[in-house]
Design an enzyme around this catalytic site. Structure first.
Site, PDB file in Angstrom:
ATOM      1  N   LYS A  14     -13.433  -3.594  17.727  1.00 22.77           N
ATOM      2  CA  LYS A  14     -13.837  -3.853  16.334  1.00 22.77           C
ATOM      3  C   LYS A  14     -14.817  -5.027  16.241  1.00 22.77           C
ATOM      4  CE  LYS A  14      -9.587  -4.410  14.711  1.00 22.77           C
ATOM      5  NZ  LYS A  14      -8.742  -4.204  15.914  1.00 22.77           N
ATOM      6  N   ARG A  89      -4.257  -4.519   7.456  1.00 25.99           N
ATOM      7  CA  ARG A  89      -3.376  -4.165   8.571  1.00 25.99           C
ATOM      8  C   ARG A  89      -2.024  -3.647   8.080  1.00 25.99           C
ATOM      9  NH1 ARG A  89      -6.053  -7.749  12.546  1.00 25.99           N
ATOM     10  NH2 ARG A  89      -5.244  -7.370  14.628  1.00 25.99           N
ATOM     11  N   ARG A 128     -10.282  -9.293  28.655  1.00 20.47           N
ATOM     12  CA  ARG A 128     -10.824 -10.224  27.659  1.00 20.47           C
ATOM     13  C   ARG A 128     -10.095 -11.573  27.733  1.00 20.47           C
ATOM     14  NH1 ARG A 128     -10.834  -8.269  21.473  1.00 20.47           N
ATOM     15  NH2 ARG A 128      -8.769  -9.170  21.359  1.00 20.47           N
ATOM     16  N   ARG A 134      -7.980 -16.780  24.488  1.00 26.72           N
ATOM     17  CA  ARG A 134      -6.978 -16.399  23.483  1.00 26.72           C
ATOM     18  C   ARG A 134      -5.628 -16.202  24.141  1.00 26.72           C
ATOM     19  NH1 ARG A 134      -9.103 -11.754  19.428  1.00 26.72           N
ATOM     20  NH2 ARG A 134      -6.845 -11.619  19.160  1.00 26.72           N
ATOM     21  N   ARG A 146       1.610  -6.535  20.173  1.00 26.74           N
ATOM     22  CA  ARG A 146       0.534  -6.308  19.192  1.00 26.74           C
ATOM     23  C   ARG A 146       0.286  -4.806  19.015  1.00 26.74           C
ATOM     24  NH1 ARG A 146      -4.028  -9.650  21.767  1.00 26.74           N
ATOM     25  NH2 ARG A 146      -5.296  -8.998  20.003  1.00 26.74           N
TER      26      ARG A 146
HETATM   27  P1  AMP Z   1      -7.427  -9.940  15.712  1.00 27.50           P
HETATM   28  O1  AMP Z   1      -8.442 -10.968  16.063  1.00 27.50           O
HETATM   29  O2  AMP Z   1      -7.891  -9.005  14.616  1.00 27.50           O
HETATM   30  O3  AMP Z   1      -6.885  -9.201  16.907  1.00 27.50           O
HETATM   31  O4  AMP Z   1      -6.169 -10.720  15.075  1.00 27.50           O
HETATM   32  C1  AMP Z   1      -5.440 -11.650  15.823  1.00 27.50           C
HETATM   33  C2  AMP Z   1      -4.102 -11.904  15.156  1.00 27.50           C
HETATM   34  O5  AMP Z   1      -4.316 -12.471  13.849  1.00 27.50           O
HETATM   35  C3  AMP Z   1      -3.236 -10.675  14.906  1.00 27.50           C
HETATM   36  O6  AMP Z   1      -2.483 -10.306  16.051  1.00 27.50           O
HETATM   37  C4  AMP Z   1      -2.357 -11.156  13.762  1.00 27.50           C
HETATM   38  O7  AMP Z   1      -1.344 -12.031  14.237  1.00 27.50           O
HETATM   39  C5  AMP Z   1      -3.324 -11.993  12.933  1.00 27.50           C
HETATM   40  N1  AMP Z   1      -4.006 -11.170  11.921  1.00 27.50           N
HETATM   41  C6  AMP Z   1      -5.339 -10.836  11.890  1.00 27.50           C
HETATM   42  N2  AMP Z   1      -5.603 -10.072  10.838  1.00 27.50           N
HETATM   43  C7  AMP Z   1      -4.432  -9.894  10.171  1.00 27.50           C
HETATM   44  C8  AMP Z   1      -4.061  -9.166   9.006  1.00 27.50           C
HETATM   45  N3  AMP Z   1      -4.941  -8.448   8.315  1.00 27.50           N
HETATM   46  N4  AMP Z   1      -2.753  -9.223   8.627  1.00 27.50           N
HETATM   47  C9  AMP Z   1      -1.845  -9.952   9.308  1.00 27.50           C
HETATM   48  N5  AMP Z   1      -2.122 -10.637  10.428  1.00 27.50           N
HETATM   49  C10 AMP Z   1      -3.408 -10.610  10.863  1.00 27.50           C
END
Ligand code: AMP
Length: 192
Positions: A14, A89, A128, A134, A146
């Site tokens: 994404k 999400r 990654r 991260r 996740r």
């Molecule tokens: P990402 O960078 O999109 O993989 O997001 C990393 C982490 O941020 C996720 O595993 C969640 O813990 C949190 N997170 C990101 N976006 C959301 C969302 N829309 N709702 C809830 N938690 C989120």
């Protein structure tokens, strides 16, 4: 105004594809994950709250996430449209986004869902994690959590867009340009 939800499990690509879409369609990129990481880095109250959820691979509570997302949209009144990356999400978040955009006289135009099988996701995330720094990409049990959270809480949000005729599945396996071309074709086709 063109608003796109870029959907898919962790590791689906994404973030990478958002960057390319932003350049091509002049949209504003909003990644809730990036915004949380920025807040964690700067040790804000929001960052402190979000960190415990993120480190374990769980979702940050809806209310916190929705308020944050709305505030970010409000900061960019000049935007020609948004790419929402990693948001919504949950179905709750999808409903809140619809209401919010409606109050601004706009809506989600398209939901593009990148599809990648689980083995490939784990492989990509571990790779990654080697240089992204991260914590949630470096530990296989967090990665698996996740993906489980995605399957149990997030995947269902696709139905919300399918019911509105906005859901488009995109094969997320291949090289970056191939995947981008698949996304671009759908956007161009649907924008006619
Ligand atoms: P990402 O960078 O999109 O993989 O997001 C990393 C982490 O941020 C996720 O595993 C969640 O813990 C949190 N997170 C990101 N976006 C959301 C969302 N829309 N709702 C809830 N938690 C989120």
């Amino acid at each position: 105004m063109l608003n796109i939800v870029l959907f898919g499990p962790p590791g689906a690509g994404k973030g990478t594809q958002s960057q390319m879409l932003v350049d091509t369609f002049s949209l504003h990129h909003l990644s809730t994950g990036d915004i949380f990481r920025f807040n964690i880095k700067h040790e804000t109250e929001l960052g402190k709250l979000a960190k415990s959820y993120i480190d374990q691979g769980n979702l940050v509570p809806d209310e916190v996430t929705i308020n944050m997302l709305q505030a970010e949209v409000e900061k960019h009144p000049e935007a020609k449209g948004f790419i929402f990356d990693g948001f919504p999400r949950t179905t709750n978040q999808a409903v809140a986004l619809d209401r919010f955009l409606e109050s601004k006289g706009t809506s989600v135009g398209l939901m593009l869902a990148l599809q990648v099988d689980e083995d490939e996701l784990i492989k990509r995330l571990l790779l990654r994690g080697k240089d992204s720094g991260r914590a949630d990409d470096s530990d296989e049990s967090v990665i698996r959590n996740r993906i489980r959270v995605y399957n149990e809480q997030t995947a269902v949000a696709a139905d919300f867009y399918a019911e509105q005729g906005k859901f488009h599945a995109i094969n997320g396996v291949g090289n970056i340009d191939e995947i981008f071309n698949r996304l671009r074709s759908v956007i161009v086709e649907q924008s006619k």
